[in-house]
Write an enzyme that holds these catalytic residues in place. Structure first.
Site, PDB file in Angstrom:
ATOM      1  N   ASP A   1      -6.534  12.405  -4.287  1.00  0.00           N
ATOM      2  CA  ASP A   1      -7.069  11.364  -5.158  1.00  0.00           C
ATOM      3  C   ASP A   1      -7.711  12.138  -6.298  1.00  0.00           C
ATOM      4  OD1 ASP A   1      -8.767   9.593  -6.535  1.00  0.00           O
ATOM      5  OD2 ASP A   1      -8.793   8.258  -4.805  1.00  0.00           O
ATOM      6  N   HIS A   2      -7.034  12.146  -7.459  1.00  0.00           N
ATOM      7  CA  HIS A   2      -7.491  13.095  -8.479  1.00  0.00           C
ATOM      8  C   HIS A   2      -8.874  12.760  -9.031  1.00  0.00           C
ATOM      9  CE1 HIS A   2      -5.462  10.138 -11.081  1.00  0.00           C
ATOM     10  NE2 HIS A   2      -6.355  10.487 -11.977  1.00  0.00           N
TER      11      HIS A   2
ATOM     12  N   HIS B   1      -9.093   5.005  -5.921  1.00  0.00           N
ATOM     13  CA  HIS B   1     -10.066   5.675  -6.800  1.00  0.00           C
ATOM     14  C   HIS B   1     -11.447   5.009  -6.766  1.00  0.00           C
ATOM     15  CE1 HIS B   1      -6.590   7.739  -8.107  1.00  0.00           C
ATOM     16  NE2 HIS B   1      -6.123   6.792  -8.889  1.00  0.00           N
TER      17      HIS B   1
END
Ligand code: NAP
Length: 484
Positions: free
Chosen positions: A177-178, A240
């Site tokens: 999950d950047h 996110h």
């Protein structure tokens, strides 16, 4: 201040989907920047893998073009780019067949870290895991990296987890999950747990509410087909925004260790109350000028998929009972701006009289376009004329305090890929976390489908549908402005 680069052990990184969009835009430029920083070392290798037939030379041309397009500044260092490309190889492999696997095995070096980045659609995750096992490419120290979306509901996420678990232990699986790789997100943990100042106030007694906004100004672009099957809830909220919520709301982990942190995040998700239908708003953007509306852009005139979602969440535990969390995300909004705002309660009494008003502190963690942390404090307005109060930001932007070099930190993909090589899972989602997040979002989506109500439309360049404003107004609160 010069940033410290700690070299990682030599590695072989295989990028499945190495010819795809994500590889071009994010993964390959990120690897080149790590190479430039000296972190990648001289012997590590990057091997692209996809079905397209090409030799290593052609793939190097592809990688060069990708880096020139997506990081023109870094690509200016021609000598370094050439040196990086020498470490790049390519093998044509079919995730669903037998072609190429023997060749890929031969291309890997014994005795070094092996990482396999699954930059392909999730329907191929199980096939890749199976073949890595069948062809003996993975040992117990190998890692796999999987991209979002990790399923589209609880059942599919469970199936993906089962498919991977057949051949890989949880400690080998890195679900990206950047957002978790952003410098400021980690700084949020440093601010919370490295200071005495905030943690004692970090609860419903002192915090009025928390807002999390992830706003984009662009529409769905070329991802229409995928996006229309997902929507803002699946594409952004379930991963996110919920991850950010977890980091804000979790109890202090005993140590900064992957499972200690992830255990605390999981507890937050499990303590979330089901969301009542009246506490969720969905929206779809309208056309503006020559910009088509959502339905035209995804090519589905009847689409009921949301490009915007806002909701009010409650965490039922001792720390947060009574403090609402307002979350919103959407496309074609007023600006590209993402932030978390911790809005403290007003001072209980003004000793300066009615006209001075009662004030509140707001801690803002800005995620994009610029990263930074800001604390709003109340001070006396300078000059004569009595005790007038004014709110000013105490800006904790790194460059101001730590010098210009400090603002140059690796982007999320750079950091996360290096964490994979180092074997540090702290910033990656564990399987049970992902499943718990789906277990919370599934009933919200099911309720929409049952009611069959279309999303409300909202103007391009606005802050979303009217009802999203009402979500806070009716509680006597207001959203923060969406501004970069
Ligand atoms: P893409 O552009 O469609 O690329 C897919 C890649 O997979 C191509 O390199 C393709 O190459 C390869 N591929 C397809 N079938 C294959 C097979 N049977 N065996 C081996 N390779 C195969 O997709 P993408 O946008 O890069 O996305 C990749 C993953 O990242 C997806 O899960 C996506 O949801 C996720 N993601 C993407 C973005 C983004 O911005 N693009 C953002 C977040 C997450 P060949 O056709 O040559 O095989």
């Amino acid at each position: 201040m010069v940033s410290r680069v700690i070299p990682v052990a030599p590695f072989d990184l295989v990028v499945f989907g190495g010819t795809g969009d994500l590889a071009r835009r994010k993964i390959l430029p990120a690897l080149f920047r790590r190479f430039l920083s000296g972190q990648m070392g001289d012997t590590s290798r990057v091997i692209g893998a996809a079905r397209s037939e090409m030799d290593a030379g052609a793939y190097r041309g592809f990688v060069r073009a990708a880096i020139e397009e997506f990081d023109a500044a870094a690509a200016r260092d021609r000598a370094q780019l050439d040196a990086f490309l020498e470490r790049v190889g390519y093998v044509a492999v079919d995730a669903k067949g037998s072609a190429g696997w023997g060749e890929l095995a031969a291309a890997l070096t014994e005795g070094r870290v092996r990482a396999f980045y699954f930059s392909v659609g999730p329907s191929l995750f199980g096939d890749l895991a199976q073949r890595l096992h069948d062809y003996g490419l993975a040992d117990e120290d190998s890692r796999i990296v999987v991209e979002k979306p990790f399923g589209r509901d609880l059942d599919s996420a469970r199936a993906l987890n089962r498919g991977l678990a057949r051949h890989f232990d949880e400690h080998q699986i890195y679900r990206i999950d950047h957002y978790l790789g952003k410098e400021t997100v980690q700084n949020l943990m440093a601010v919370r747990f490295g200071n005495m100042l905030f943690e004692p106030l970090w609860n419903s007694q002192y915090v009025d509410h928390i807002q999390i906004t992830v706003a984009e100004s662009v529409g769905v672009g070329g991802r229409g087909e995928y996006y229309d099957r997902a929507g803002a809830m699946r594409d952004m909220m379930q991963n996110h925004l919920m991850q950010l919520l977890c980091l804000i709301a979790m109890e202090p982990p005993a140590k900064f260790d992957p499972d200690a942190v992830r255990d605390e995040k999981l507890k937050v998700i499990r303590a979330l109350d089901p969301v009542e239908p009246g506490n969720v708003v969905r929206g779809q953007y309208e056309a503006e000028g020559d910009k088509p509306d959502y339905r035209a852009q995804v090519g589905n005139p009847d689409s009921a998929t949301e490009s915007f979602v806002a909701l009010k969440a409650h965490i039922s535990n001792w720390r947060w009972a009574g403090t609402p969390f307002y979350l919103r995300t959407g496309k074609r909004l007023k600006a590209r701006a993402s932030e978390i705002a911790v809005v403290f309660k007003e001072t209980p009494h003004s000793i300066f009289g009615e006209e001075a008003g009662r004030h509140r502190n707001i801690l803002t963690i800005k995620l994009q376009p610029n990263e930074g942390i800001e604390l709003g404090v109340t001070i006396k307005e300078p000059g004569p004329g009595g005790m007038r109060l004014v709110d000013v930001p105490l800006d904790m932007t790194f460059a101001e305090a730590l010098g210009p070099d400090s603002a140059e930190f690796p982007d999320a993909y750079e950091r996360l890929i290096m964490d994979v090589i180092r074997g540090n899972q702290t910033l990656f989602m564990r399987g049970d976390e992902v499943e718990a997040a789906w277990a919370w979002t599934d009933p919200i989506i099911a309720a929409w489908e049952e009611r069959g109500e279309p999303p409300q439309s909202y103007a391009t360049g606005s802050t979303g549908p009217e009802d999203a404003l009402m979500l806070m107004h009716r509680d006597g609160r207001r959203w923060r402005e969406i501004k970069p």
